[in-house]
Write a protein that holds these residues in place. Structure first.
Motif, PDB file in Angstrom:
ATOM      1  N   ALA A 128      19.961  65.633  69.637  1.00 45.34           N
ATOM      2  CA  ALA A 128      19.799  65.037  68.305  1.00 45.34           C
ATOM      3  C   ALA A 128      20.643  65.767  67.265  1.00 45.34           C
ATOM      4  O   ALA A 128      21.131  65.169  66.317  1.00 45.34           O
ATOM      5  N   ALA A 129      20.824  67.077  67.451  1.00 46.66           N
ATOM      6  CA  ALA A 129      21.614  67.853  66.501  1.00 46.66           C
ATOM      7  C   ALA A 129      23.111  67.592  66.658  1.00 46.66           C
ATOM      8  O   ALA A 129      23.873  67.748  65.709  1.00 46.66           O
ATOM      9  N   LEU A 130      23.515  67.195  67.858  1.00 44.88           N
ATOM     10  CA  LEU A 130      24.936  66.925  68.084  1.00 44.88           C
ATOM     11  C   LEU A 130      25.229  65.565  67.588  1.00 44.88           C
ATOM     12  O   LEU A 130      26.046  65.057  67.068  1.00 44.88           O
ATOM     13  N   GLY A 141      13.659  70.968  73.939  1.00 44.11           N
ATOM     14  CA  GLY A 141      14.859  71.681  73.503  1.00 44.11           C
ATOM     15  C   GLY A 141      16.118  70.878  73.767  1.00 44.11           C
ATOM     16  O   GLY A 141      17.028  70.824  72.937  1.00 44.11           O
ATOM     17  N   SER A 142      16.179  70.232  74.913  1.00 46.15           N
ATOM     18  CA  SER A 142      17.338  69.389  75.231  1.00 46.15           C
ATOM     19  C   SER A 142      17.436  68.199  74.282  1.00 46.15           C
ATOM     20  O   SER A 142      18.527  67.858  73.807  1.00 46.15           O
ATOM     21  N   LEU A 143      16.296  67.571  73.992  1.00 44.75           N
ATOM     22  CA  LEU A 143      16.313  66.448  73.047  1.00 44.75           C
ATOM     23  C   LEU A 143      16.716  66.893  71.640  1.00 44.75           C
ATOM     24  O   LEU A 143      17.446  66.195  70.954  1.00 44.75           O
ATOM     25  N   ALA A 144      16.250  68.066  71.233  1.00 43.14           N
ATOM     26  CA  ALA A 144      16.609  68.588  69.906  1.00 43.14           C
ATOM     27  C   ALA A 144      18.101  68.900  69.852  1.00 43.14           C
ATOM     28  O   ALA A 144      18.765  68.640  68.839  1.00 43.14           O
TER      29      ALA A 144
END
Length: 99
Positions: free
Chosen positions: A97-99, A91-94
């Motif tokens: 990546a979205a930011l 979740g943190s990586l996603a």
């Protein structure tokens, strides 16, 4: 792994070694699998579920009969903690990546 067989999409070209052939084959398999009848999908899901349950029962029986329950008490892994950590990391990586 049984889905391509049940869906009739397990045919591969004899010389599928270049990238374009692989992409064309992937597109054809995807189109054929979407067009499959619900009966074929139900059969595939049913066979998969039955084989998975049978495999789990055999492994559980072997552990119970050969190793006993003591090995489970000593070597228990907290899978809830592992899943929670994995979900937090992904979740943190996603989010990054979205930011």
């Amino acid at each position: 792994m049984i889905a391509p067989l049940l869906l009739g999409t397990s045919q591969t070209p004899a010389f599928a070694d270049d990238h374009a052939t692989h992409l064309a084959q992937t597109a054809a398999v995807g189109a054929a699998s979407v067009a499959a009848s619900p009966d074929v999908w139900a059969l595939g899901i049913g066979v998969h579920t039955a084989v998975m349950l049978l495999t789990m029962m055999v492994v559980a029986w072997i552990v119970y009969r050969k190793l006993g329950l003591a090995v489970l008490r000593q070597g228990w892994i907290n899978f809830d903690l592992i899943w929670a950590a994995a979900l937090l990391v992904v979740g943190s990586l996603a989010l990054l990546a979205a930011l």
